[in-house]
Design an enzyme around this catalytic site. Sequence first.
Site, PDB file in Angstrom:
ATOM      1  N   ASP A 280       4.684   7.833   1.335  1.00  0.00           N
ATOM      2  CA  ASP A 280       4.502   7.431   2.728  1.00  0.00           C
ATOM      3  C   ASP A 280       5.793   7.482   3.527  1.00  0.00           C
ATOM      4  O   ASP A 280       6.453   6.474   3.762  1.00  0.00           O
ATOM      5  CB  ASP A 280       3.805   6.068   2.846  1.00  0.00           C
ATOM      6  CG  ASP A 280       2.309   6.274   3.045  1.00  0.00           C
ATOM      7  OD1 ASP A 280       1.925   7.411   3.369  1.00  0.00           O
ATOM      8  OD2 ASP A 280       1.534   5.322   2.870  1.00  0.00           O
TER       9      ASP A 280
ATOM     10  N   ASP B 295       0.831  -1.210   0.000  1.00  0.00           N
ATOM     11  CA  ASP B 295       0.000   0.000   0.000  1.00  0.00           C
ATOM     12  C   ASP B 295       0.863   1.255   0.000  1.00  0.00           C
ATOM     13  O   ASP B 295       0.344   2.353  -0.160  1.00  0.00           O
ATOM     14  CB  ASP B 295      -0.956   0.014   1.207  1.00  0.00           C
ATOM     15  CG  ASP B 295      -0.222  -0.066   2.529  1.00  0.00           C
ATOM     16  OD1 ASP B 295       0.547  -1.019   2.719  1.00  0.00           O
ATOM     17  OD2 ASP B 295      -0.405   0.830   3.367  1.00  0.00           O
TER      18      ASP B 295
HETATM   19  P1  AMP Z   1       0.308   3.701   6.960  1.00  0.00           P
HETATM   20  O1  AMP Z   1       1.041   3.218   8.151  1.00  0.00           O
HETATM   21  O2  AMP Z   1       0.238   5.181   6.841  1.00  0.00           O
HETATM   22  O3  AMP Z   1       0.765   3.062   5.679  1.00  0.00           O
HETATM   23  O4  AMP Z   1      -1.205   3.243   7.199  1.00  0.00           O
HETATM   24  C1  AMP Z   1      -1.652   1.928   7.185  1.00  0.00           C
HETATM   25  C2  AMP Z   1      -3.158   1.909   7.407  1.00  0.00           C
HETATM   26  O5  AMP Z   1      -3.497   2.337   8.749  1.00  0.00           O
HETATM   27  C3  AMP Z   1      -3.931   2.808   6.469  1.00  0.00           C
HETATM   28  O6  AMP Z   1      -5.162   2.214   6.156  1.00  0.00           O
HETATM   29  C4  AMP Z   1      -4.118   4.034   7.299  1.00  0.00           C
HETATM   30  O7  AMP Z   1      -5.198   4.820   6.864  1.00  0.00           O
HETATM   31  C5  AMP Z   1      -4.369   3.462   8.696  1.00  0.00           C
HETATM   32  N1  AMP Z   1      -4.010   4.432   9.732  1.00  0.00           N
HETATM   33  C6  AMP Z   1      -2.761   4.882  10.003  1.00  0.00           C
HETATM   34  N2  AMP Z   1      -2.782   5.790  10.985  1.00  0.00           N
HETATM   35  C7  AMP Z   1      -4.070   5.965  11.349  1.00  0.00           C
HETATM   36  C8  AMP Z   1      -4.746   6.808  12.285  1.00  0.00           C
HETATM   37  N3  AMP Z   1      -4.075   7.661  13.080  1.00  0.00           N
HETATM   38  N4  AMP Z   1      -6.087   6.710  12.368  1.00  0.00           N
HETATM   39  C9  AMP Z   1      -6.774   5.860  11.593  1.00  0.00           C
HETATM   40  N5  AMP Z   1      -6.208   5.047  10.678  1.00  0.00           N
HETATM   41  C10 AMP Z   1      -4.859   5.083  10.541  1.00  0.00           C
HETATM   42 MG    MG Z   2       0.394   3.722   3.836  1.00  0.00          MG
END
Ligand code: AMP
Ligand code: MG
Length: 480
Positions: free
Chosen positions: A257, A247
Amino acid sequence: MTLQIPFDNSYARLPERFYVRQPPVPVARPELVLLNRVLATDLGIDPAALQSDEGIAVLSGNAVAMGSEPLAQAYSGHQFGGFSPVLGDGRALLLGEVMDRRGRRRDIQLKGSGRTAFSRPGSDGRSPLGPAIREFIVSEAMHALGIPTTRSLAVVATGESVRRNGPEPGGVLTRIAASHLRIGTFQFFAVRQDIEALRLLADFAIVRHFPEAEGPLDLLNAVIARQADLVARWMGAGFIHGVMNTDNTAISGETIDYGPCAFMDEYHPQTVFSSIDRHGRYAFDRQAGVLAWNLAQFASCLVPLLDRDTDTAVRIAQGAVGAYPALVERSWGAVFAAKLGLAEIRGGDDTLAVELLDLMARQQADFTNTFRGLADGSAGAQFTDPAPFDTWESRWRQRVAQGAAPEAVAARLRAANPAIVPRNHRVAEAISAAEAGDLAPVHRLIAALRTPFASPDTATHALTKPPADDERVRQTFCGT
Ligand code: AMP
Ligand code: MG
């Protein structure tokens, strides 16, 4: 001063199952912390209007600009190898798209804009201010280094606190991207066997990123080539992404990211900074291999589009992925030939680069300063025992001198090897100051990182120094 953003949204025209529409969740007391004025102008947005109350309201999610159609994008993803069928924008919203001054379509996205239908259970959909500033600094540094990347338009402090380890100030980042299509976006529809959506998505990706592509196989080949080139550039900068989940792998070939990413100080191929990467899955020297795995996931998503006969389609997909190792090797060779000041590549050049890296790893030489030092003869100073380096250097000098004037070589070296990268300890120090209300160090750091290949002056010289032992940052965090 009225804010006008010339939105021209195409993703919002895709079927409803690609996203969930919703406005951002308002914040208490938004304050503009960082604004990228040059980027705003490139996007056709008046930076002064972004600084107005109306602009800050839009950048914080307190208002929806005219023409914006905020939505949370759906995607899946393999995270550390485990598959999640539903991830999606859980703390981000696509506000819409604009055509920039060069005619390129760009996404405008808020990150940290509140809960959505995709938010992880129990999560707040928010971002702390520190990681938002960190993404701004590092993504803009990557751009100045010439590495394809999403950009950062602004950071707003929300005036609210978010709870992580303890309470921290909240922030919203405005991210600009060629698109937010990820391998995980394709996985979302592939796992649902929604072939119609896959076809729409592939067509959308082609129109947007690879207009010369004639079908899904061209798309696959083009994504593989772009990503191979990207990971080679990361290697050449000593950059560790840290969370190479599917992702977080963009179809556009942009770095996306910025979480626990980091630039290495002393070189070691197995370096890991991310606090959540306990097994070194995304260590520096594993990145090209992980990307191969991610691209194989992408290829398998496209199988239903590649041929009516599944066996044939699988063979086509495997053939495309099979080309990847040679592509990475070629890109890596080009990146490191440039870093060695070579105008063209000959047999044995790769070995020369590998031998230098081996010496650096054995003696933990500073990655950035060793390569930069090749230009002015100071590279040897990075080694505790200079003898093996001296031997290497004389062979390199012979090779590099073939048919090239020394000034031309030095100029090439300075153009390929930055003097200044966002070293962890400097980034951390600047963020701490910002959190305490002093933005001067962040501004100084960002300004210096805009011209990473220039020779540092007295004001920026401190930014070239590796951390002293007590300044060392040993771990980096996702900041989600
Ligand atoms: P990431 O670590 O940014 O790649 O996010 C992985 C998943 O976790 C994605 O679906 C994000 O939208 C979700 N996610 C990350 N941080 C948050 C947050 N603070 N609140 C809600 N969802 C989150
Ligand atoms: Mg992500």
